[in-house]
Design a protein around this motif. Structure first.
Motif, mmCIF file in Angstrom:
data_model
loop_
_atom_site.group_PDB
_atom_site.id
_atom_site.type_symbol
_atom_site.label_atom_id
_atom_site.label_comp_id
_atom_site.label_asym_id
_atom_site.label_seq_id
_atom_site.Cartn_x
_atom_site.Cartn_y
_atom_site.Cartn_z
ATOM 1 N N LEU B 49 0.834 -1.213 0.000
ATOM 2 C CA LEU B 49 0.000 0.000 0.000
ATOM 3 C C LEU B 49 0.865 1.259 0.000
ATOM 4 O O LEU B 49 0.418 2.323 -0.418
ATOM 5 C CB LEU B 49 -0.921 0.003 1.228
ATOM 6 N N ARG B 50 2.082 1.133 0.483
ATOM 7 C CA ARG B 50 2.933 2.315 0.550
ATOM 8 C C ARG B 50 3.902 2.395 -0.619
ATOM 9 O O ARG B 50 4.773 3.254 -0.644
ATOM 10 C CB ARG B 50 3.691 2.308 1.884
ATOM 11 N N ASP B 52 5.378 2.612 -4.701
ATOM 12 C CA ASP B 52 5.108 3.235 -5.993
ATOM 13 C C ASP B 52 4.469 2.207 -6.917
ATOM 14 O O ASP B 52 4.503 1.013 -6.651
ATOM 15 C CB ASP B 52 6.420 3.700 -6.636
ATOM 16 N N VAL B 53 3.883 2.708 -8.009
ATOM 17 C CA VAL B 53 3.294 1.759 -8.961
ATOM 18 C C VAL B 53 3.930 1.902 -10.335
ATOM 19 O O VAL B 53 4.381 2.987 -10.728
ATOM 20 C CB VAL B 53 1.780 1.959 -9.135
ATOM 21 N N VAL B 54 3.941 0.811 -11.058
ATOM 22 C CA VAL B 54 4.387 0.806 -12.451
ATOM 23 C C VAL B 54 3.213 0.351 -13.293
ATOM 24 O O VAL B 54 2.612 -0.680 -13.008
ATOM 25 C CB VAL B 54 5.563 -0.172 -12.663
ATOM 26 N N ARG B 64 -6.485 -0.352 -14.589
ATOM 27 C CA ARG B 64 -6.415 0.387 -13.322
ATOM 28 C C ARG B 64 -7.667 0.156 -12.482
ATOM 29 O O ARG B 64 -7.610 0.153 -11.249
ATOM 30 C CB ARG B 64 -6.239 1.874 -13.606
ATOM 31 N N ALA B 65 -8.821 -0.020 -13.134
ATOM 32 C CA ALA B 65 -10.066 -0.208 -12.382
ATOM 33 C C ALA B 65 -10.248 -1.654 -11.946
ATOM 34 O O ALA B 65 -10.986 -1.927 -10.997
ATOM 35 C CB ALA B 65 -11.256 0.227 -13.225
ATOM 36 N N SER B 68 -9.784 -2.718 -8.126
ATOM 37 C CA SER B 68 -10.795 -2.112 -7.258
ATOM 38 C C SER B 68 -12.145 -2.776 -7.472
ATOM 39 O O SER B 68 -12.873 -3.063 -6.509
ATOM 40 C CB SER B 68 -10.915 -0.615 -7.539
ATOM 41 N N PRO B 219 -0.484 -0.453 -4.598
ATOM 42 C CA PRO B 219 -1.807 -0.624 -3.982
ATOM 43 C C PRO B 219 -2.718 -1.569 -4.767
ATOM 44 O O PRO B 219 -3.487 -2.318 -4.168
ATOM 45 C CB PRO B 219 -2.385 0.795 -4.003
ATOM 46 N N ASP B 220 -2.588 -1.541 -6.111
ATOM 47 C CA ASP B 220 -3.414 -2.450 -6.910
ATOM 48 C C ASP B 220 -3.142 -3.897 -6.523
ATOM 49 O O ASP B 220 -4.065 -4.699 -6.352
ATOM 50 C CB ASP B 220 -3.125 -2.264 -8.402
ATOM 51 N N PHE B 223 -4.675 -4.694 -3.230
ATOM 52 C CA PHE B 223 -6.108 -4.985 -3.367
ATOM 53 C C PHE B 223 -6.314 -6.427 -3.822
ATOM 54 O O PHE B 223 -7.182 -7.138 -3.312
ATOM 55 C CB PHE B 223 -6.746 -4.046 -4.392
#
Lengths: 661, 304
Positions: B49-50, B52-54, B64-65, B68, B219-220, B223
């Motif tokens: 969760l903390r 960076d994302v690539v 991206r959706a 979630s 974070p993805d 999830f």
């Protein structure tokens, strides 16, 4: 009733004006689309009024035809079918008016619009006709108009072939209907619906009539094995026409079947079983062959067969509920089937329009040459995704509601009934579960390969978004899928009049069943609302988490291989292969392979097609045999004028001899 | 009643990531290793969760959706599944369909997100995922029909709250055991455990789930991993609810019993993973069809 007649009149008038309109077909499209819109407004008002109040309207006029009067009527069942016909008709016309303009010479475009209006009017007339003769006339009007629409690009041989197949198929159906109506009218000298007295004919006669209705209306609806024309005609027609044909025209077959069932009185259980069988076979067969296709519109056409299967399952279990005196099952089954008719019109119309937009922009319908279209066509892509989620029956969209009702009917049968009735519930649930899983596979394939990833061809890479009017049409339908999904608790009540006519349930039984299912649907919508809220919450949380972080772009992880090409992506065929080979379809898939040869191979090539086994295995040989038989009579037509004169003389002689003897 | 249901949901939200920890510790113990900490899944989630994302340059908003949407579907499904044979938060006739189709929605989101990368690996994983889940669907639904008929209701909460300790020894006992076996297979298949898939690898030609999420990060990925833990909980509680029927017990002991059942299931999963090899891919459908047959057999016994 005057509004309905005005709607019909506007359609025909609009068609004629469109035909005569000067210019290059663009004006024709606008005129036709405008008239269909006006007709939709005019026609939907009385339909809603009937569904809300239940005041049946009828109109009887004397006419020159034998066998009864020109009788039309508007009851709940008719009204329920009128709404999707006019709604989808108008939206597809909007799309077509923008999309059909560069379709060909002016004359073809203008004629095509006349035929479009005739098709909509024909469908309207079919569902309001209250006389067998009138229904058959309207039926033919509808069939012939749609034949001309399919033949729009008649320069292409595959289109001519598709048109011919369709024409033959639809007339086989009409033949069945002709016999059916003659049997229905036996004993009374009219074909008016309210004169039919079937109870007197005994169970045998009603059985025969039921089977003829299955053949006659089932050919139009696309019951397996009568579905052969669908995967031919739908891809050949212009997309707004495919949307109307697949979204609503095939449903007139369902309407006809439901209408005839109301003449036949309390159904024996085998009626229900026949439809459950047809539904299960059509559903699974349709989705399996859809999975194997890589022409986008052909895939969608097979999916119509699947959805007709779901509708037939609903009607079947509803009939069984009726014959076993379980009104809840009857109401849920017929209700699910009817709502699926409406929902399928929305999402299949949407999917065909989106497929047409793809074909329009990328100049191909071949799924394996497409890819990455979502970035160039954001509206089309998003609409297609909505349609795909809806057709898979996933919450929170409309497909879930109607499928859940059919499921619930089957669950009620399987949990509270005994004997074969309970078994039928199990059959329906098994079929629906299989269909659901396979449909998800099929539409992740269709959406994923066409719209996601990288373009697999130059044409796909250059594709751009389609005209605004076409986008508007798709967005309206996509929004419709969402709105109907969220208004689910109101649906059974809104369709109650139609369900009552179809299921023959008493008002009290209707009341309890509708309240019961609406209560469930309210909580389904609560769940759907929770889903949306949770999703928004997650998306917001994600956004906040990312706000303080670095967001980096990089190529897709390729496992260390440094030079991937877009042609190395998974294709539709490779995606579907595990399922198709598992379920025994690979035997039907034809392969043409050129294998690479030598150390420095130059070319390799693989092409697969999955033809329809029913079409190739049954119809093709039968029609070939008929052709061969008829060939024997060829010497009779030798082309010599003397021979023909001899025939005439001989005929006269024989007639003379007959008259004298 | 509502309080109990809310507590159950909170428990699931809190304790779901413990299940993979228990499975891993069991595997480590059987292999003679010390293994990772029990709370490793929580540490991983916190870290992801903390991070960076690539994002791949190929991907769109679908990618991206996806995580979630999948997690949202699983969270709502959590409100439908009864835990420890008490009524769930959301219970109505037909809720079992909503449950099955929410799982379908989660899968749909995951698969489309995977296809968005344009990677052959993820295409392959997606293809396998939809293949096997299409076969697992009838097993799940037919099992639910059998239980619904046994209980005389089409709501998961009604079905499970009618299961008390006596249910297993009564006439319906064999039916329940058959359904539990089928659900056990579905639990292993849907959660991509051995013998269907190996959660420890993702760069082999036999993988399914791990490769689907290969390109997600930050974070993805958190999830998705949390969603996977929830899915273990969801399908696990369907099987545990049958095998350890607790209806009639007071809320707190029932809750403790249910938790004990869940962790017992995790231990059993760990034992299965330590003692079995992954099946060859061509054998997987046979096992899933076998599970469907178990459900069908149970159904025949109830119908007879």
């Amino acid at each position: 009733m005057p509004l309905l007649l005005a709607s019909l009149g506007v359609l025909l008038l609009g068609g004629l004006v469109a035909l005569a309109w000067p210019g290059h077909g663009r004006g024709s499209g606008r005129v036709a689309a405008g008239s269909v819109f006006a007709a939709a407004v005019l026609g939907i008002i009385p339909a809603i009024r009937v569904l809300a109040g239940g005041n049946v309207m009828t109109l009887d006029l004397p006419w020159e035809m034998p066998l009864g009067s020109l009788s039309i009527g508007l009851d709940g069942l008719s009204a329920f079918f009128i709404i999707p016909i006019l709604l989808l008709g108008a939206i597809a016309a909007l799309y077509g008016a923008a999309g059909l303009r560069d379709g060909g010479p002016r004359r073809t475009v203008a004629t095509s619009w006349l035929m479009y209006n005739v098709l909509i009017a024909g469908m309207l007339l079919v569902v309001v006709a209250r006389n067998g003769m009138l229904l058959l006339l309207a039926w033919e009007l509808m069939s012939v108009a749609s034949f001309f629409l399919v033949m729009f690009e008649d320069g292409r041989p595959e289109v001519r072939r598709a048109g011919r197949t369709y024409l033959i198929a639809t007339h086989i159906g009409t033949a069945g209907l002709l016999v059916m109506f003659l049997l229905l009218g036996r004993g009374c000298d009219t074909l008016d619906f309210n004169a039919f007295r079937i109870g007197e004919g005994g169970p045998r006669l009603s059985g025969i009539i039921f089977l003829l209705a299955i053949v006659g209306f089932g050919t139009k609806a696309g019951f397996v094995p009568l579905h052969g024309w669908l995967p031919e005609a739908h891809p050949a027609a212009p997309s707004h026409v495919s949307a109307v044909m697949s979204g609503v025209m095939i449903k007139t077959g369902i309407y006809g079947l439901l209408r005839v069932l109301t003449f036949l009185g309390p159904p024996p259980p085998w009626f229900g079983w026949v439809l459950v069988g047809i539904g299960a076979v059509s559903g699974v067969y349709g989705v399996l062959f859809a999975l194997a296709q890589h022409d986008l519109k052909r895939l969608l056409a097979y999916h119509s067969v699947e959805n007709i299967g779901i509708i037939a399952l609903g009607i079947g279990v509803g009939l069984l509920g009726r014959s076993h005196h379980l009104p809840v099952v009857a109401v849920l089954g017929f209700g699910g089937a009817l709502l699926h008719v409406f929902n399928h019109a929305l999402f299949k119309g949407l999917l065909f329009l989106a497929a047409g937009a793809v074909a329009h922009a990328a100049h191909t319908r071949e799924i394996d040459s497409l890819g990455g279209l979502l970035r160039h066509m954001p509206v089309t892509g998003a609409s297609f995704l909505v349609g795909a989620v809806a057709i898979c029956g996933l919450p929170p969209l409309n497909g879930f509601v109607s499928e859940a009702m059919v499921y619930l009917a089957a669950f009620c049968a399987a949990t509270s009934a005994t004997g074969s009735f309970a078994v039928s519930g199990v059959v329906v649930i098994t079929a629906l579960a299989l269909i659901g899983g396979l449909a998800a596979a099929c539409f992740t394939k269709a959406f994923g390969i066409v719209f996601l990833g990288e373009p697999r061809s130059a044409a796909a890479a250059d594709a751009g978004e389609v005209a605004p009017a076409m986008r508007v049409a798709m967005v309206i339908l996509a929004a419709g899928c969402g709105v109907v999904g969220l208004c689910a608790p109101l649906l059974p009540g809104a369709a109650a009049e139609a369900i009552r006519v179809a299921s023959g349930a008493s008002p009290a039984e209707m009341q309890t069943s509708v309240t019961w299912v609406a209560g469930s649907l309210r909580l389904v919508v609560l769940g759907a609302g929770a889903l949306l809220v949770t999703f928004l919450g997650m998306a917001l949380a994600r956004r906040r988490l990312l706000a303080r972080r670095r967001v980096v772009s990089a190529p897709t992880w390729d496992c260390g291989y440094a030079a991937p090409t877009t042609r190395m992506q998974y294709t539709a065929s490779s995606y579907a292969h595990p399922l198709t080979s598992l379920l025994g379809l690979s035997g039907w898939t034809r392969r043409e392979i050129t294998t690479p040869v030598g150390l420095f191979p130059k070319e390799a090539h693989l092409r697969t097609t999955t033809p329809d086994p029913v079409q190739d295995g049954i119809y093709a040989p039968v029609f070939a045999a008929i052709g061969r038989f008829l060939l024997r009579f060829r010497p009779l037509q030798g082309g010599m004028i003397q021979l023909y004169v001899l025939y005439i003389a001989l005929t006269l002689l024989i007639l003379l001899a007959w008259k004298l003897g | 009643m509502i309080v109990v249901a809310v507590v159950h949901v909170l428990l699931a939200l809190l304790l779901a990531p413990l299940l993979p920890g228990v499975i891993n510790r069991t595997k480590a113990a059987l292999a003679g290793r010390r293994g990772q900490p029990l709370l490793q899944a929580y540490f991983d989630l916190g870290k992801l969760l903390r991070k960076d994302v690539v994002y791949s340059t190929t991907t769109t908003w679908v990618f991206r959706a996806g995580p979630s949407a999948a997690l949202a579907a699983l969270l709502v499904a959590l409100a439908i599944v009864p835990f420890a044979n008490a009524r769930a938060l959301l219970a109505f006739p037909g809720d079992l369909l909503l449950f099955a189709y929410l799982l379908g929605l989660a899968r749909f989101s995951l698969v489309t997100a995977a296809l968005d990368t344009g990677s052959s690996f993820e295409g392959m994983g997606a293809s396998r995922e939809v293949t096997f889940s299409a076969l697992a669907e009838p097993a799940l639904l037919l099992g639910l029909v059998a239980m619904a008929r046994e209980a005389g209701s089409v709501s998961l909460s009604d079905v499970y709250t009618r299961l008390a300790p006596v249910s297993l020894v009564e006439g319906g006992g064999p039916v329940l055991l058959l359904v539990a076996a089928a659900f056990g297979v579905v639990y292993l298949a849907e959660n991509a455990r051995i013998p269907f898939d190996d959660p420890n690898t993702h760069l082999e030609l036999t993988m399914i789930h791990e490769v689907l999420i290969l390109d997600h990060s930050g974070p993805d990925l958190a999830f998705l991993q949390y969603g996977a833990a929830l899915k273990l909980w969801l399908l696990g509680s369907l099987a545990v609810g049958i095998l350890i029927p607790l209806h009639g017990a007071p809320p707190v002991p029932a809750m403790l019993g249910g938790l004990a059942g869940m962790f017992l299931l995790a231990v059993v999963t760990g034992v299965i993973e330590s003692t079995m090899a992954r099946l060859r891919l061509v054998r997987v459908p046979q096992l899933l069809v076998g599970a469907t047959l178990l459900s069908l057999l149970a159904l025949l016994m109830v119908l007879a």
